[in-house]
Design a protein around this motif. Structure first.
Motif, mmCIF file in Angstrom:
data_model
loop_
_atom_site.group_PDB
_atom_site.id
_atom_site.type_symbol
_atom_site.label_atom_id
_atom_site.label_comp_id
_atom_site.label_asym_id
_atom_site.label_seq_id
_atom_site.Cartn_x
_atom_site.Cartn_y
_atom_site.Cartn_z
ATOM 1 N N LEU A 7 0.810 -1.211 0.000
ATOM 2 C CA LEU A 7 0.000 0.000 0.000
ATOM 3 C C LEU A 7 0.849 1.269 0.000
ATOM 4 O O LEU A 7 0.355 2.340 -0.322
ATOM 5 N N ASP A 48 -3.296 -0.581 9.923
ATOM 6 C CA ASP A 48 -4.318 -1.511 9.472
ATOM 7 C C ASP A 48 -4.553 -1.343 7.963
ATOM 8 O O ASP A 48 -4.980 -0.278 7.516
ATOM 9 N N PRO A 49 -4.263 -2.386 7.166
ATOM 10 C CA PRO A 49 -4.413 -2.279 5.711
ATOM 11 C C PRO A 49 -5.822 -1.847 5.284
ATOM 12 O O PRO A 49 -5.963 -1.089 4.329
ATOM 13 N N GLU A 50 -6.833 -2.297 5.997
ATOM 14 C CA GLU A 50 -8.208 -1.929 5.640
ATOM 15 C C GLU A 50 -8.435 -0.434 5.858
ATOM 16 O O GLU A 50 -9.046 0.243 5.029
ATOM 17 N N LYS A 51 -7.935 0.087 6.965
ATOM 18 C CA LYS A 51 -8.056 1.521 7.264
ATOM 19 C C LYS A 51 -7.274 2.335 6.239
ATOM 20 O O LYS A 51 -7.735 3.387 5.779
ATOM 21 N N ARG A 53 -6.695 1.481 3.159
ATOM 22 C CA ARG A 53 -7.490 1.459 1.913
ATOM 23 C C ARG A 53 -8.640 2.478 1.983
ATOM 24 O O ARG A 53 -8.944 3.128 0.990
ATOM 25 N N GLU A 54 -9.272 2.589 3.160
ATOM 26 C CA GLU A 54 -10.345 3.583 3.336
ATOM 27 C C GLU A 54 -9.808 4.995 3.132
ATOM 28 O O GLU A 54 -10.456 5.820 2.481
#
Length: 90
Positions: A7, A48-51, A53-54
């Motif tokens: 990322l 956090d990869p999800e955060k 991405r957000e």
């Protein structure tokens, strides 16, 4: 701590794209650059990869909003020019 490597490239690309698009910002490129840097620094410790991405998605949304703003500004300027031209020819 370091951010997830896959990322990192996306984040850097987003930052560069926002810097580029911020050159035309109505309040000035320097103002935009300071705000952009502050926003990225505020989130530098997110792991956090999800955060991440957000946050990337939010940045891409901002790019689209800025493009729409610039388009509208140019459209209004052109429209105003043409209407002024029409008034002068009457």
């Amino acid at each position: 701590m370091k951010m997830a490597n896959p990322l990192r490239g996306e984040v850097l690309t987003l930052y560069k794209n926002l810097l580029y698009i911020g050159r035309e910002y109505p309040k000035g490129a320097d103002y935009f650059k300071r705000r952009l840097k502050a926003a990225f620094l505020k989130n530098k410790d997110v792991n956090d990869p999800e955060k991440i991405r957000e946050l990337i998605a939010r940045g891409e949304f901002v790019i689209k909003e800025l493009e729409a703003l610039y388009f509208l500004r140019k459209y209004r300027a052109m429209k105003q020019r043409y209407y002024l031209e029409d008034d002068k020819t009457k």
